[in-house]
Scaffold this active site. Structure first.
Site, PDB file in Angstrom:
ATOM      1  N   ASP A  66      63.425-109.324 -54.846  1.00 35.47           N
ATOM      2  CA  ASP A  66      62.623-110.180 -53.843  1.00 35.47           C
ATOM      3  C   ASP A  66      61.454-111.421 -54.828  1.00 35.47           C
ATOM      4  O   ASP A  66      61.056-112.961 -53.893  1.00 35.47           O
ATOM      5  CB  ASP A  66      61.733-109.595 -53.327  1.00 35.47           C
ATOM      6  CG  ASP A  66      61.409-110.888 -51.240  1.00 35.47           C
ATOM      7  OD1 ASP A  66      62.013-111.606 -51.505  1.00 35.47           O
ATOM      8  OD2 ASP A  66      60.257-110.988 -51.499  1.00 35.47           O
ATOM      9  N   LYS A 102      67.231-119.143 -52.448  1.00 39.62           N
ATOM     10  CA  LYS A 102      67.764-117.550 -52.848  1.00 39.62           C
ATOM     11  C   LYS A 102      67.484-116.990 -51.692  1.00 39.62           C
ATOM     12  O   LYS A 102      67.553-117.111 -50.457  1.00 39.62           O
ATOM     13  CB  LYS A 102      66.220-117.358 -53.459  1.00 39.62           C
ATOM     14  CG  LYS A 102      65.274-117.135 -52.627  1.00 39.62           C
ATOM     15  CD  LYS A 102      63.913-116.500 -53.467  1.00 39.62           C
ATOM     16  CE  LYS A 102      62.792-115.762 -52.347  1.00 39.62           C
ATOM     17  NZ  LYS A 102      62.822-115.119 -52.551  1.00 39.62           N
ATOM     18  N   ASP A 143      64.362-122.776 -55.392  1.00 34.93           N
ATOM     19  CA  ASP A 143      63.387-121.622 -55.752  1.00 34.93           C
ATOM     20  C   ASP A 143      61.566-122.684 -55.290  1.00 34.93           C
ATOM     21  O   ASP A 143      61.272-123.681 -55.844  1.00 34.93           O
ATOM     22  CB  ASP A 143      63.163-121.469 -57.068  1.00 34.93           C
ATOM     23  CG  ASP A 143      62.565-120.387 -57.451  1.00 34.93           C
ATOM     24  OD1 ASP A 143      61.492-120.030 -56.262  1.00 34.93           O
ATOM     25  OD2 ASP A 143      62.240-119.875 -58.497  1.00 34.93           O
ATOM     26  N   HIS A 144      61.593-122.535 -53.846  1.00 35.25           N
ATOM     27  CA  HIS A 144      60.252-123.311 -53.696  1.00 35.25           C
ATOM     28  C   HIS A 144      58.817-122.886 -54.580  1.00 35.25           C
ATOM     29  O   HIS A 144      58.525-123.786 -54.015  1.00 35.25           O
ATOM     30  CB  HIS A 144      60.093-123.231 -52.572  1.00 35.25           C
ATOM     31  CG  HIS A 144      59.002-122.006 -52.159  1.00 35.25           C
ATOM     32  ND1 HIS A 144      60.023-120.800 -52.190  1.00 35.25           N
ATOM     33  CD2 HIS A 144      57.610-121.654 -52.268  1.00 35.25           C
ATOM     34  CE1 HIS A 144      59.213-120.137 -51.758  1.00 35.25           C
ATOM     35  NE2 HIS A 144      57.810-119.941 -51.528  1.00 35.25           N
ATOM     36  N   HIS A 151      60.676-116.220 -58.529  1.00 32.83           N
ATOM     37  CA  HIS A 151      59.385-116.567 -58.396  1.00 32.83           C
ATOM     38  C   HIS A 151      58.716-116.483 -60.293  1.00 32.83           C
ATOM     39  O   HIS A 151      58.692-117.878 -60.949  1.00 32.83           O
ATOM     40  CB  HIS A 151      58.778-116.465 -57.401  1.00 32.83           C
ATOM     41  CG  HIS A 151      59.144-116.655 -56.350  1.00 32.83           C
ATOM     42  ND1 HIS A 151      59.996-117.727 -56.233  1.00 32.83           N
ATOM     43  CD2 HIS A 151      59.095-116.002 -55.054  1.00 32.83           C
ATOM     44  CE1 HIS A 151      60.544-118.103 -54.706  1.00 32.83           C
ATOM     45  NE2 HIS A 151      60.256-116.635 -54.344  1.00 32.83           N
TER      46      HIS A 151
END
Lengths: 352, 507
Positions: free
Chosen positions: B254, B167, B196-197, B259
């Site tokens: 962000d 991202k 996306d961690h 997330h």
């Protein structure tokens, strides 16, 4: 907090009827921020004199990674008088994963006299409710297998490595399994000992382009340490069972011949050589040799493939440790039934 | 969670050994920063990497393989979650190579293609390639174009080429579509893994287990029993060294676009038909599509943006955002966003979802809380103040807690809330692998479950853009509020819930 410590003392002596109250009191009186945790009831049974202390030491190691209600039992079944002594203690560790002080309770019992009748009642009344019950049996099994005990066990842990008569012991376990409609999972630490070696060998054949190699295996060599022939046989049994081989004949339990589903012959040689339970495996398929060997540093495996005699650059993989804490910890990490183990046993049962 | 369709028949020797899909030998080509090498080292040390994995760094500085290995050893020793063992590192380092080239230099990719072929021959990587884009997004197009020109986006039969993109996946719908188009020109959607961690975190994965492996929650998980949901992602840190990026992005782009919406999807999705990547992602994308779109007036009433002013964190004075290094002194960038959302579908009708994300808040915590409706106030002669709350803590101290009511011991009938608490760190001694480790293995195994799909990303932007647009307007832009660093955001964010008779959960 007198009884919560990292030493291996048995802790506080308690009356049998007051174990629950004393445990509660122990936590009430404990100083500082500690958390009691338990995911499983882990009972260990031994008839070895002095095993209470040695098993307490093992529990201290096991609870570092596996919070549990530990029940440690030492029995002297030949004592003339019936007697039960009990202690309570806790193993507290700062968790690697959370930085917290987490404690597992331990209840220790020394039983003298009528062990068979005492054991179920002692164990049942001190299980942490709703949690699975794992029984680590350090003795040989003997008749009669008390159905009252075995119907409560979820997983029975044992080490067939030290058994004198494998078939007789397995028969007893299988009869206990039948009593419980196959609910008990049989967990053999001698099988757990093979985990890392099996994993290291299996990964050679993950890619579909390697699958044909499995059908072309012609030779198998297993080097094992003195006293670990049964471990080597289990390994051979695993390969045989997973690849559909059957034993054509065994000149001795050191030289076996398997027949593959396609009718090819696979010669297996089991050699007593090296210091690790399974020191080295060499599998030949066509012109390629697959080798899994213990590295000199002991806790790593060197894994390589190449032409026989060729010196390649090995990949290093964890070898695991052959000590009871590591083996039990490995076993506690797993779940589900061990069908693959039973298939391996059946493949070489008459040789074990 | 599942084997991809292009994955082979299972290896019979694997039976009973591992429940996860098996990672395949491959060469991992990393463009840009090499921060994932410590994660790869950890996988190697734990024996989780397949026998042949080669790492090739692609960057413009002149360096030898040995220089590169030395640099990586230093950073791995610093950032690895486990101590680096010399013997393992020495073996691991033999699988690391450096390829020097400008991202825009076509000949560099041709040389790379040759080198990868040699690696396949010498190291048994079997033609499998995993391209990891850790470079700035504005470099993606050049890299992708040249990869395609060098034929590196295609492989021979039985091999694969995949690309992992970090991202941000664009900065708005148009740029995300453009990025997707650029990627699609070189790689198919099946070859594309958007990382996306957050989705690699243990608790995020556990949301599905909590919901679908525990029958007690299923009947309660709907508008009939849930009063509202709160999702908070708070951090004490300021913008730090990320001002250049953050000034252009802000908290909404962000954090919320990726997330937080991903977490919302896991909480709100319908049960998938199976655990395949597309079944799960199909259900997730339906949630984003069902998010209620707002008019401009509604946005002002449902979204609060704010920026931190000077204040104190843990007792230490800290500067306001506009005084941070490389930040425009008149910056309009939001460092805090609070939203009141609705999912317009059968399950979630009229259940408000409150989200907040912010920097320089009093503590760092990411969690989801499910607030259940009150019990009827016909017994006990009182209206119970507190709701039953199920909290899923994502970080730190991953775990789950449930607040219930209990009678306080004594002769009176006093009822107070109590908390049942489960901590991963307490119950499971073994530390979880880091999110990147899990996700890298998944990509090597062809399991895209924990990666975002193109339509998920685009739908998320389609929801975010109408909120962002008025903020960028020169005239009549919704107000940017300010909050002192170390507070829980501006009061107007509290009003968002207070209007509904609710309050943010105390973290």
């Amino acid at each position: 907090m007198p009884a919560i410590s990292e030493t291996y003392s048995l802790g506080l002596p308690v009356e049998i009827g007051r174990i629950d109250q004393e445990l509660k009191k122990l936590w009430r009186e404990s100083e500082g921020a500690v958390t009691r945790a338990s995911l499983v009831n882990l009972a260990v049974y031994s008839e070895e004199p002095g095993s209470l202390t040695s098993n307490t030491q093992l529990m201290a190691g096991i609870t570092e990674d596996h919070a549990c209600r530990a029940i440690v039992i030492e029995a002297d079944c030949h004592a003339e008088d019936d007697q039960v002594e009990a202690w309570i203690s806790a193993h507290c560790h700062v968790r690697r994963a959370g930085g917290k002080q987490v404690c597992s309770e331990q209840i220790s019992f020394r039983l003298k006299g009528g062990c068979a009748t005492l054991l179920p009642s002692i164990v049942f009344s001190h299980l942490d409710s709703d949690l699975p019950f794992y029984l680590w049996w350090q003795e040989e099994f003997r008749e009669p297998m008390d159905p009252q005990l075995w119907t409560w066990v979820d997983r029975v842990i044992y080490d067939s490595h030290g058994w004198k008569d494998f078939s007789a012991q397995m028969r007893l376990l299988e009869s206990a399994q039948e009593e419980t409609n196959q609910r008990i999972v049989l967990c053999d630490l001698n099988w757990t000992r093979l985990d890392n070696v099996r994993f290291a060998l299996a990964q050679f054949f993950d890619h579909p382009a390697s699958h044909h190699r499995l059908a072309k295996i012609s030779k198998l060599r297993i080097d094992f340490a003195s006293g670990f022939k049964s471990t080597a046989l289990l390994f051979a049994g695993w390969l045989g069972a997973q690849l559909g081989w059957h034993i054509e004949n065994a000149k001795s339990s050191s030289v076996l011949r398997f027949i593959t589903p396609a009718g090819r012959k696979v010669d297996a040689e089991l050699r007593e050589r090296g210091e690790q339970p399974i020191h080295e495996i060499a599998l030949t398929s066509g012109h390629v040799e697959f080798i899994v060997a213990h590295a000199e540093c002991g806790d790593l495996l060197e894994v390589l493939r190449g032409k026989p005699g060729e010196k390649g650059f090995p990949q290093l993989m964890p070898a695991g440790k052959d000590d009871p804490v590591s083996l039990i910890s490995e076993e506690l990490m797993r779940g589900g039934p061990h069908h693959v183990y039973l298939h391996a046993v059946n493949c070489v049962r008459h040789l074990l | 969670m599942n084997r991809a369709a292009d994955q082979p028949e299972p290896n019979p020797l694997r039976e009973g050994i591992s429940a996860r899909a098996v990672p395949q030998p491959c060469t991992i080509v990393i463009f840009g920063a090499t921060k994932l090498v410590p994660a790869l080292y950890n996988l190697a040390a734990d024996g989780d990497l397949p026998p042949a994995v080669i790492i090739a760094g692609f960057a413009r500085r002149k360096k030898s393989d040995d220089d590169f290995r030395r640099d990586l050893e230093q950073s791995t020793r610093k950032f690895s979650r486990q101590a680096v063992r010399d013997e393992i590192w020495n073996t691991f380092a033999q699988s690391i190579f450096y390829h020097q080239s400008e991202f825009g230099d076509e000949s560099g990719y041709k040389r790379l293609a040759k080198r990868l072929d040699e690696i396949d021959k010498n190291h048994g990587t079997r033609g499998n390639r995993l391209f990891y884009f850790a470079a700035a997004p504005d470099q993606f197009e050049a890299i992708l174009k040249h990869l395609k020109a060098a034929g590196l986006n295609e492989t021979c039969k039985g091999s694969w080429a995949r690309v992992i993109v970090e991202k941000p996946f664009g900065t708005d719908l148009a740029s995300a579509r453009e990025l997707n188009r650029v990627v699609r020109n070189s790689f198919t959607e099946e070859q594309t893994y958007r990382i996306d961690h957050f989705l690699g975190k243990e608790t995020a994965q556990n949301i599905l287990v909590l919901r679908f492996a525990n029958a007690i929650f299923a009947p309660l998980w709907n508008t009939h029993y849930i009063d509202h949901v709160q999702i908070t992602a708070a951090e004490t840190l300021g913008v730090g060294t990320r001002a250049g990026f953050y000034e252009r992005a802000g908290a909404l782009r962000d954090m919320v676009q990726n997330h937080l919406l991903q977490l919302l999807c896991l909480v709100a999705m319908e049960p998938p038909t199976d655990l395949s990547a597309d079944s799960i992602r199909d259900e997730k994308v339906k949630v984003v599509r069902s998010l209620r779109r707002w008019s401009r007036t509604e946005i002002a009433a449902s979204v609060v943006r704010a920026q931190y002013a000077e204040g104190a964190i843990h007792g230490d004075p800290v500067a306001g955002y506009r005084h941070e290094e490389n930040v425009n002194p008149d910056s309009q960038t939001e460092t805090f966003v609070a939203l009141r959302l609705f999912i317009d579908n059968w399950r979630w009708a009229d259940v408000p979802i409150y989200m907040r994300v912010g920097k320089r808040l009093p503590k760092s915590a990411t969690e989801i809380s499910i607030h259940f409706k009150k019990a009827p106030a016909v017994l006990f002669n009182k209206d119970l103040r507190d709701l039953n709350v199920l909290v899923i803590r994502i970080q730190p101290d991953e775990g789950i807690s449930l607040r219930i009511h209990a009678k306080v011991p004594g002769t009176s009938f006093r009822i107070e809330p109590v908390k049942m608490d489960f901590h991963y760190g307490t119950s499971f001694g073994k530390a979880s692998p880091e999110a990147y480790e899990r996700l890298l293995l998944d990509a090597m195994s062809g399991d895209a479950t924990l990666f975002a799909r193109r339509d998920e990303v685009e739908q998320a932007w389609a929801f975010i853009d109408p909120i962002e647009e008025p903020w960028q307007a020169k005239k009549d832009a919704p107000e940017l509020f300010f909050y002192p660093a170390g507070s829980w955001g501006p009061e107007v964010a509290d009003d968002l819930l207070a209007r509904d008779g609710r309050a943010w959960r105390r973290l």
